[in-house]
Scaffold this motif. Structure first.
Motif, PDB file in Angstrom:
ATOM      1  N   TYR A 205      -1.314  -0.740 -28.549  1.00  0.00           N
ATOM      2  CA  TYR A 205      -2.698  -0.865 -28.065  1.00  0.00           C
ATOM      3  C   TYR A 205      -3.671  -0.087 -28.938  1.00  0.00           C
ATOM      4  O   TYR A 205      -4.845  -0.441 -29.007  1.00  0.00           O
ATOM      5  CB  TYR A 205      -2.799  -0.425 -26.596  1.00  0.00           C
ATOM      6  CG  TYR A 205      -3.001   1.052 -26.365  1.00  0.00           C
ATOM      7  CD1 TYR A 205      -1.992   1.965 -26.621  1.00  0.00           C
ATOM      8  CD2 TYR A 205      -4.215   1.546 -25.894  1.00  0.00           C
ATOM      9  CE1 TYR A 205      -2.174   3.323 -26.421  1.00  0.00           C
ATOM     10  CE2 TYR A 205      -4.407   2.897 -25.687  1.00  0.00           C
ATOM     11  CZ  TYR A 205      -3.388   3.787 -25.954  1.00  0.00           C
ATOM     12  OH  TYR A 205      -3.580   5.126 -25.762  1.00  0.00           O
ATOM     13  N   ARG A 206      -3.211   0.959 -29.622  1.00  0.00           N
ATOM     14  CA  ARG A 206      -4.101   1.707 -30.528  1.00  0.00           C
ATOM     15  C   ARG A 206      -4.188   0.947 -31.831  1.00  0.00           C
ATOM     16  O   ARG A 206      -3.178   0.627 -32.455  1.00  0.00           O
ATOM     17  CB  ARG A 206      -3.561   3.115 -30.805  1.00  0.00           C
ATOM     18  CG  ARG A 206      -3.345   3.941 -29.581  1.00  0.00           C
ATOM     19  CD  ARG A 206      -4.270   5.016 -29.210  1.00  0.00           C
ATOM     20  NE  ARG A 206      -4.955   5.855 -30.124  1.00  0.00           N
ATOM     21  CZ  ARG A 206      -5.860   6.748 -29.684  1.00  0.00           C
ATOM     22  NH1 ARG A 206      -6.135   6.872 -28.386  1.00  0.00           N
ATOM     23  NH2 ARG A 206      -6.481   7.514 -30.527  1.00  0.00           N
ATOM     24  N   MET A 239       1.397  -0.152 -24.300  1.00  0.00           N
ATOM     25  CA  MET A 239       1.007   1.246 -24.217  1.00  0.00           C
ATOM     26  C   MET A 239       2.290   2.074 -24.131  1.00  0.00           C
ATOM     27  O   MET A 239       3.281   1.631 -23.557  1.00  0.00           O
ATOM     28  CB  MET A 239       0.163   1.447 -22.964  1.00  0.00           C
ATOM     29  CG  MET A 239      -1.052   0.513 -22.972  1.00  0.00           C
ATOM     30  SD  MET A 239      -1.779   0.347 -21.336  1.00  0.00           S
ATOM     31  CE  MET A 239      -2.453   1.992 -21.208  1.00  0.00           C
ATOM     32  N   PRO A 240       2.281   3.280 -24.701  1.00  0.00           N
ATOM     33  CA  PRO A 240       3.495   4.103 -24.623  1.00  0.00           C
ATOM     34  C   PRO A 240       3.888   4.353 -23.167  1.00  0.00           C
ATOM     35  O   PRO A 240       3.036   4.638 -22.327  1.00  0.00           O
ATOM     36  CB  PRO A 240       3.070   5.422 -25.294  1.00  0.00           C
ATOM     37  CG  PRO A 240       1.883   5.088 -26.130  1.00  0.00           C
ATOM     38  CD  PRO A 240       1.188   3.961 -25.418  1.00  0.00           C
ATOM     39  N   MET A 241       5.152   4.171 -22.888  1.00  0.00           N
ATOM     40  CA  MET A 241       5.719   4.503 -21.584  1.00  0.00           C
ATOM     41  C   MET A 241       6.913   5.394 -21.876  1.00  0.00           C
ATOM     42  O   MET A 241       7.979   4.919 -22.246  1.00  0.00           O
ATOM     43  CB  MET A 241       6.194   3.238 -20.852  1.00  0.00           C
ATOM     44  CG  MET A 241       5.087   2.283 -20.440  1.00  0.00           C
ATOM     45  SD  MET A 241       4.117   2.935 -19.069  1.00  0.00           S
ATOM     46  CE  MET A 241       2.549   2.108 -19.410  1.00  0.00           C
ATOM     47  N   SER A 247       5.434   1.122 -15.982  1.00  0.00           N
ATOM     48  CA  SER A 247       4.073   0.665 -15.743  1.00  0.00           C
ATOM     49  C   SER A 247       3.206   1.812 -15.241  1.00  0.00           C
ATOM     50  O   SER A 247       3.698   2.834 -14.789  1.00  0.00           O
ATOM     51  CB  SER A 247       4.056  -0.456 -14.707  1.00  0.00           C
ATOM     52  OG  SER A 247       4.461   0.058 -13.443  1.00  0.00           O
ATOM     53  N   VAL A 256      -7.527   2.923 -19.425  1.00  0.00           N
ATOM     54  CA  VAL A 256      -7.039   3.390 -20.725  1.00  0.00           C
ATOM     55  C   VAL A 256      -7.298   2.314 -21.784  1.00  0.00           C
ATOM     56  O   VAL A 256      -7.783   2.609 -22.886  1.00  0.00           O
ATOM     57  CB  VAL A 256      -5.544   3.756 -20.654  1.00  0.00           C
ATOM     58  CG1 VAL A 256      -5.001   4.095 -22.038  1.00  0.00           C
ATOM     59  CG2 VAL A 256      -5.328   4.939 -19.703  1.00  0.00           C
TER      60      VAL A 256
ATOM     61  N   ARG B 138       2.323   9.615 -11.504  1.00  0.00           N
ATOM     62  CA  ARG B 138       2.832   8.405 -12.168  1.00  0.00           C
ATOM     63  C   ARG B 138       2.399   8.374 -13.632  1.00  0.00           C
ATOM     64  O   ARG B 138       3.176   8.037 -14.525  1.00  0.00           O
ATOM     65  CB  ARG B 138       2.294   7.188 -11.413  1.00  0.00           C
ATOM     66  CG  ARG B 138       2.813   5.867 -11.902  1.00  0.00           C
ATOM     67  CD  ARG B 138       2.283   4.742 -11.027  1.00  0.00           C
ATOM     68  NE  ARG B 138       2.717   3.445 -11.493  1.00  0.00           N
ATOM     69  CZ  ARG B 138       2.296   2.289 -10.997  1.00  0.00           C
ATOM     70  NH1 ARG B 138       1.413   2.284  -9.996  1.00  0.00           N
ATOM     71  NH2 ARG B 138       2.739   1.153 -11.477  1.00  0.00           N
ATOM     72  N   ALA B 142       4.497   8.482 -17.271  1.00  0.00           N
ATOM     73  CA  ALA B 142       4.299   7.493 -18.338  1.00  0.00           C
ATOM     74  C   ALA B 142       4.009   8.139 -19.691  1.00  0.00           C
ATOM     75  O   ALA B 142       4.479   7.666 -20.718  1.00  0.00           O
ATOM     76  CB  ALA B 142       3.176   6.524 -17.963  1.00  0.00           C
ATOM     77  N   VAL B 256      -7.028   8.640 -19.133  1.00  0.00           N
ATOM     78  CA  VAL B 256      -7.673   8.318 -20.412  1.00  0.00           C
ATOM     79  C   VAL B 256      -7.534   9.499 -21.376  1.00  0.00           C
ATOM     80  O   VAL B 256      -7.177   9.337 -22.553  1.00  0.00           O
ATOM     81  CB  VAL B 256      -9.152   7.933 -20.199  1.00  0.00           C
ATOM     82  CG1 VAL B 256      -9.863   7.736 -21.537  1.00  0.00           C
ATOM     83  CG2 VAL B 256      -9.259   6.661 -19.353  1.00  0.00           C
ATOM     84  N   TYR B 259      -3.763   9.890 -22.531  1.00  0.00           N
ATOM     85  CA  TYR B 259      -3.348   8.949 -23.583  1.00  0.00           C
ATOM     86  C   TYR B 259      -3.973   9.309 -24.929  1.00  0.00           C
ATOM     87  O   TYR B 259      -3.362   9.095 -25.984  1.00  0.00           O
ATOM     88  CB  TYR B 259      -3.644   7.497 -23.168  1.00  0.00           C
ATOM     89  CG  TYR B 259      -2.434   6.882 -22.482  1.00  0.00           C
ATOM     90  CD1 TYR B 259      -1.390   6.346 -23.231  1.00  0.00           C
ATOM     91  CD2 TYR B 259      -2.311   6.893 -21.103  1.00  0.00           C
ATOM     92  CE1 TYR B 259      -0.258   5.823 -22.624  1.00  0.00           C
ATOM     93  CE2 TYR B 259      -1.181   6.360 -20.477  1.00  0.00           C
ATOM     94  CZ  TYR B 259      -0.157   5.825 -21.253  1.00  0.00           C
ATOM     95  OH  TYR B 259       0.965   5.320 -20.659  1.00  0.00           O
ATOM     96  N   LEU B 262      -1.931  12.238 -26.191  1.00  0.00           N
ATOM     97  CA  LEU B 262      -0.623  11.725 -26.616  1.00  0.00           C
ATOM     98  C   LEU B 262      -0.713  11.109 -28.006  1.00  0.00           C
ATOM     99  O   LEU B 262       0.145  11.339 -28.876  1.00  0.00           O
ATOM    100  CB  LEU B 262      -0.149  10.675 -25.607  1.00  0.00           C
ATOM    101  CG  LEU B 262       1.244  10.090 -25.813  1.00  0.00           C
ATOM    102  CD1 LEU B 262       2.304  11.163 -25.662  1.00  0.00           C
ATOM    103  CD2 LEU B 262       1.504   8.955 -24.817  1.00  0.00           C
TER     104      LEU B 262
END
Lengths: 267, 267
Positions: A205-206, A239-241, A247, A256, B138, B142, B256, B259, B262
């Protein structure tokens, strides 16, 4: 300016307003309920006035409340005073705000949207939680989205919970409701990139190649998006998980992605 | 393996379990309630087993349910069967899951955390909404956060609503509860960058000089962070707010930022 007083719970106006907490009554009446001076002031400043303004008798004076009352009366609306306990029963909150309003719903057809008014749009499919839906409207306001498009069987954006969670964004952010097929037809009749988080043929996504107008779509809280919807997207991103789950909360995922698109397309 | 059967709502075990929906009873008993096969399986896989496993009589057979029952019994826990209606009353849901468990709470002191286990941590101050708190847990899962630190008077992370919104992360993500002064003392006794979204002497959140271990802090839903807390941060960042409102939902803001950190600190 005339104010009516209501003291009893059996008053027909009170019964009708209280019924607006249920979706079937909202649909039938085309009306919904919002509460709190801040919310109603946001609405007023966006040109949305309640047809009916409900105020607690024992409220503190406030210039914004005066402004609201004047505006409602000038527009031909009704102003009603009632005991605080009665207002609490109408809005269903233990600690009611001192003011609530009944609004007419407005046009939420796709055709009312202008896709070129903003580079970023949010789309929710079958989002069932009114809190998530309200939160998404609030995010849409923050990122300057053109609007929020609700697909298929979403929670009602005019429910008390969604209106509350939106923090007023239900009044400020354009909103449309549509079925998937109609939405896809509308989307493909003009410019527009449909983007979703996905595990299928997706790119990170980035740095993904976002393009305006970009429609960021998230799915149902439990099931996510149908595969058919994902495959109809122009861009699928991951997206990183890094944990056990695969999810995010749907409103969180939308936010995000929306902030990423906002950064990519330029503030 | 022995299973007890309970058929009546007046059973003392049922009353005690049902009482765990209230915080004061949870605190007194040091126990909490979680429901659903997926949640309980996540818990089991993280080494958390319920002391008491409640199952609906009319449930569908499932290998994960069998595994759960075997593990609980092997650990010396109790397994109780009951009519679905009774389970619904215990958990307070109209559509109950077929299984629920009573867990012992665990150590949530700061001292139990190892700040070097991850580059990113989430901190919530006076977060009052259990749904937001669960959503933040949650998100922490993630992004692979080291854990979530709850400051001052937050909602109870062991409430049914928070556990549910966490989608199991309450079991998988280390959790600490502390007062601000104790947290700040703990933080400053080692490495750690405290970051918050702020309008005071802040830099844009994209490209800000984040450093591990990075503690991303968000404040109360209505009031945000106290000024004193913001000023104690090592880094204050701003996020674009292009609409009428000046804030995001607290759990959304945390996500936001998380991420972004990260991405900055490397996946």
């Amino acid at each position: 300016m005339t104010r009516r007083q209501i003291t009893g719970f059996s008053n027909p106006t009170i019964k009708a307003v209280r019924a607006l907490r249920e979706k079937k009554h909202r649909k039938r009446e085309g009306r919904f309920l919002a509460e709190g001076l801040r919310l109603l002031t946001d609405a007023r400043e966006c040109g949305r006035l309640p047809e009916l303004l409900l105020m607690a008798e024992a409220r503190e004076a406030h210039p914004l409340l005066d402004a609201l009352e004047v505006a409602v009366a000038a527009a031909g609306g009704d102003v009603i005073e009632m005991p605080e306990e009665l207002l609490a029963k109408v809005t269903g909150k233990d600690n009611p705000q001192a003011v609530a309003g009944v609004f007419a719903e407005w046009d939420t057809r796709l055709e009312a949207l202008d896709r070129n008014r903003a580079p970023l749009w949010l789309v929710a499919q079958a989002m069932r939680d009114p809190g998530n839906l309200g939160t998404m409207l609030r995010t849409a306001d923050a990122v300057g989205a053109g609007g929020v498009i609700l697909l298929d069987d979403c929670a009602d954006p005019f429910s008390v919970e969604a209106v509350r969670a939106s923090m007023g964004a239900v009044f400020t952010v354009p909103l449309a409701q549509a079925r998937w097929d109609d939405f896809l037809g509308w989307l493909r009749a003009g410019e527009g990139q449909l983007v979703a988080a996905s595990l299928r043929e997706a790119v990170p996504y980035r740095g993904a190649p976002y393009a305006a107008p970009c429609f960021v779509m998230v799915g149902n809280e439990s099931r996510g998006l149908p595969e058919e919807y994902e495959m109809a997207c122009d861009l699928r991103v991951t997206m990183p998980m890094k944990g056990r789950a695969d999810s995010l909360n749907a409103a969180v995922a939308a936010a995000v992605l929306a902030y990423e698109v906002l950064a990519a397309l330029g503030d």
